[in-house]
Write a protein that holds these residues in place. Structure first.
Motif, mmCIF file in Angstrom:
data_model
loop_
_atom_site.group_PDB
_atom_site.id
_atom_site.type_symbol
_atom_site.label_atom_id
_atom_site.label_comp_id
_atom_site.label_asym_id
_atom_site.label_seq_id
_atom_site.Cartn_x
_atom_site.Cartn_y
_atom_site.Cartn_z
ATOM 1 N N ARG A 1 -24.450 -3.075 43.164
ATOM 2 C CA ARG A 1 -23.330 -3.531 42.528
ATOM 3 C C ARG A 1 -22.090 -3.669 43.855
ATOM 4 O O ARG A 1 -21.421 -4.493 43.928
ATOM 5 N N VAL B 1 -27.958 -4.455 40.433
ATOM 6 C CA VAL B 1 -28.226 -3.080 39.726
ATOM 7 C C VAL B 1 -26.888 -2.445 39.527
ATOM 8 O O VAL B 1 -26.292 -2.080 40.634
ATOM 9 N N SER C 1 -22.410 0.020 35.546
ATOM 10 C CA SER C 1 -21.044 0.106 35.141
ATOM 11 C C SER C 1 -20.327 -1.293 34.887
ATOM 12 O O SER C 1 -19.510 -1.786 34.458
ATOM 13 N N ASP D 1 -31.151 -0.587 35.336
ATOM 14 C CA ASP D 1 -31.781 0.470 36.072
ATOM 15 C C ASP D 1 -32.562 -0.363 37.204
ATOM 16 O O ASP D 1 -32.709 -1.725 36.949
ATOM 17 N N GLY E 1 -29.791 -4.796 49.995
ATOM 18 C CA GLY E 1 -28.913 -3.637 50.097
ATOM 19 C C GLY E 1 -27.767 -3.558 48.862
ATOM 20 O O GLY E 1 -28.095 -4.130 47.772
ATOM 21 N N GLY E 2 -26.976 -2.315 49.051
ATOM 22 C CA GLY E 2 -26.572 -1.435 50.454
ATOM 23 C C GLY E 2 -27.598 -0.390 50.499
ATOM 24 O O GLY E 2 -28.839 -0.487 50.157
#
Ligand SMILES: NC(=O)c1ccc[n+]([C@@H]2O[C@H](COP(=O)([O-])OP(=O)(O)OC[C@H]3O[C@@H](n4cnc5c(N)ncnc54)[C@H](OP(=O)(O)O)[C@@H]3O)[C@@H](O)[C@H]2O)c1
Length: 154
Positions: free
Chosen positions: A43, A61, A64, A78, A97-98
């Motif tokens: 995110r 991914v 929130s 997930d 990434g990250g």
């Protein structure tokens, strides 16, 4: 899946909300690899780089983040769901990434496209350590500001 990253010689990949260097030719190379393909982002990295990827599919991914409502972009809660969704696109999947995503996706990767940016850099996010003996370097290119290597899993 292919991991794609730029890092300092000390494996630093990020500093705050970005990268500690500005190497446009390396970033342009990243964008050209992922153009038309599928990119898996954590995110935080999506929030930093997502706007630059206009014609890639993006799988984020996050536990929130609400769905951004952007065509070709989806959020998965997930990693397993995210990998399944990314593979279902039928395109080459790049893990971009990250640090948390590189760590979790390295076991799924058959190759890593890694740029080492020349110079000394400091930051707060790092590419994970890996066992070099498990990979062979199949391409190495020396550019003015970075060295690009393709590592393929043995
Ligand atoms: N140099 C490069 O090539 C490069 C590439 C990418 C990023 N970066 C740098 O890396 C840094 C960001 O990396 P980061 O490790 O801090 O953040 P990140 O991996 O981009 O994002 C972390 C977030 O991803 C979500 N996440 C991770 N694993 C998850 C899982 N298993 N299930 C559900 N959600 C999951 C969580 O989002 P929620 O909190 O929303 O749940 C978590 O907070 C920045 O400095 C950026 O500039 C550098």
């Amino acid at each position: 899946m292919i991991l794609i990253s730029a890092m300092g010689s000390n494996r630093v990949i990020g500093s705050g909300a970005g990268m500690p260097w500005s190497v446009p030719e390396e970033y342009a190379q990243f964008l050209s690899f992922v153009r038309g393909q599928t990119v898996l982002f954590g995110r935080k990295s999506y929030e930093i780089f997502g706007a630059d990827l206009e014609d890639a599919r993006i799988v984020i991914v996050s536990r929130s983040m609400p769905d951004p409502g952007r065509p070709g972009v989806q959020v998965c809660g997930d990693l397993e769901q995210a990998i399944t969704a990314a593979r279902a696109t039928g395109r080459t999947v790049y893990s971009a990434g990250g640090a948390t995503i590189y760590q979790q996706t390295m076991p799924h990767a058959e190759a890593m496209y890694l740029s080492t940016i020349k110079g000394d850099w400091s930051g707060d996010a790092y590419f994970p350590e890996f066992d070099e003996s498990e990979w062979r370097v199949t391409r190495e290119e020396d550019h003015p500001a970075f060295v690009f290597r393709i590592h393929e899993r043995r």
